[in-house]
Design a protein around this motif. Structure first.
Motif, short mmCIF file in Angstrom:
data_model
loop_
_atom_site.label_atom_id
_atom_site.label_comp_id
_atom_site.label_asym_id
_atom_site.label_seq_id
_atom_site.Cartn_x
_atom_site.Cartn_y
_atom_site.Cartn_z
N ARG A 245 3.96 2.43 2.05
CA ARG A 245 4.86 3.29 1.55
C ARG A 245 4.40 4.71 1.38
N GLN A 246 5.25 6.06 1.41
CA GLN A 246 4.89 7.35 1.37
C GLN A 246 5.01 7.70 -0.29
N VAL A 247 4.13 8.52 -0.63
CA VAL A 247 4.03 8.88 -2.02
C VAL A 247 3.97 10.18 -2.01
N THR B 195 0.66 4.23 0.18
CA THR B 195 -0.10 3.16 -0.65
C THR B 195 0.74 1.82 -0.17
N CYS B 196 0.02 0.72 -0.14
CA CYS B 196 0.60 -0.55 0.00
C CYS B 196 0.85 -1.30 -1.42
N ASP B 197 0.44 -0.64 -2.30
CA ASP B 197 0.52 -1.36 -3.93
C ASP B 197 1.34 -0.28 -4.75
N PRO B 198 2.52 -0.54 -5.06
CA PRO B 198 2.89 0.44 -5.97
C PRO B 198 2.51 0.62 -7.23
N ARG B 199 1.92 -0.53 -7.70
CA ARG B 199 1.17 -0.62 -8.98
C ARG B 199 0.06 0.57 -9.03
N ARG B 200 -0.33 0.83 -7.99
CA ARG B 200 -1.56 1.83 -8.05
C ARG B 200 -0.96 3.20 -8.81
N LEU B 201 0.13 3.36 -8.87
CA LEU B 201 0.65 4.86 -9.36
C LEU B 201 0.49 4.52 -10.94
#
Length: 312
Positions: free
Chosen positions: A81-83, A100-106
């Motif tokens: 995903r683009q962030v 990122t492949c993991d939105p939880r990183r945000l």
């Protein structure tokens, strides 16, 4: 067909001072359908969405979902995903991107630091880098919040993409449905309403030249609404269109009357008197409600350049 946007335009409701307020934006790509509260009603894990809302509260950061224009089917197999993160205050505006492949990183981000204009945490956590591509043209298309955003925003986003505006994304919410189609341009953070594709092309060209187009402008999201109206009034009054030239130095007063000090990088200052009025006649402020209301409007009463002594 009468909609909130046709009624607003027919009444010539002013756009100035109606931009969404955020010193910083955090944008996460999420394909597929969006609900009215997209962070918790999309194919994004609602637990992550609620945690992002909580983390951003009170920090000056606004979190939104984005997707590329076109069909909104989601196969559920998104691998990357683009962030984007952007800060919009003049003198410290920037736009950084990551994937990122993991939105939880945000959730590992320091939201207070982002709101204060510090991108180092974003770069460290997500391996972010300064955005080197075209300016971002974010068009609100979330029909679950208001049908005008879908009816007017989606065709605009599609036309911009077809015309080669590579930075075009659909976004979940920019407020002011009645001004559809609405647009936010990053990195500078100016919002627009009632725009058409040629208008957006002019706006984006201006961004690349470091200039602000004031026609159709709702204001800079970095400022509270009295400041948005005051800054645009000074730009119009003195013909200053350089993006980083003006800043809102202070806002004195409370609703419905403010005195806003607008500062130029060359040392000039202006005192701008802004009064809050009510748009009449009462009407539904959104197609999503039948309740009548009188939207607040920011009316600039006076623009006065200050002498050096008065400015001090």
């Amino acid at each position: 067909m009468s909609t909130c946007s046709t009624v607003s335009q027919g009444l010539d409701e002013p756009l100035s001072g109606t931009a969404p307020t955020a010193r910083a934006w955090l944008l996460l790509e999420q394909p597929g359908p969006w609900g009215a509260r997209a962070l918790t009603s999309s194919h994004l894990d609602p637990l992550v969405g609620r945690a992002l809302e909580a983390a951003a509260e009170g920090t000056g950061v606004r979190v939104a979902l984005i997707r590329r224009p076109g069909r909104h089917a989601d196969s559920g197999t998104v691998t990357s995903r683009q962030v984007y993160a952007a800060h919009t205050r003049p003198g410290n505006s920037w736009l950084h991107g990551a994937t990122t492949c993991d939105p939880r990183r945000l959730l590992d981000l320091d939201f207070a630091a982002l709101g204060a204009g510090d991108h180092r945490g974003f770069d460290t956590v997500l391996q972010g880098r300064p955005h080197a591509g075209s300016p971002l043209a974010l068009v609100c298309t979330n029909g679950k919040r208001d049908r005008c955003c879908a009816l007017l925003g989606r065709p605009l986003a599609a036309e911009l993409t077809t015309s080669g505006a590579d930075g075009t994304w659909e976004v979940t919410h920019l407020g002011g449905h009645r001004f559809s189609p609405t647009l936010l341009v990053l990195p500078h953070g100016y919002a627009y309403g009632r725009v058409e594709a040629p208008d957006v092309q002019e706006i984006l060209h201006g961004v690349q030249e470091g200039q602000v187009v004031v026609e159709g402008c709702r204001g800079n999201s970095a400022w509270e609404r009295p400041g948005q109206a005051a800054e645009l009034a000074v730009r119009t009054s003195v013909g200053e269109y350089a993006a980083g030239a003006l800043a809102v130095a202070r806002i004195d007063g409370t609703a419905p009357h403010w005195e806003v000090t607008v500062a130029h990088t060359d040392g000039r200052r202006w005192r701008v008197v802004v009064a809050q009025g009510a748009s009449v006649p009462p009407r539904p402020e959104s197609c999503g409600t039948s309740a009548f209301g009188s939207p607040a409007r920011m009316d600039v009463v006076e623009v006065r350049e200050l002498t050096t002594a008065l400015a001090g």
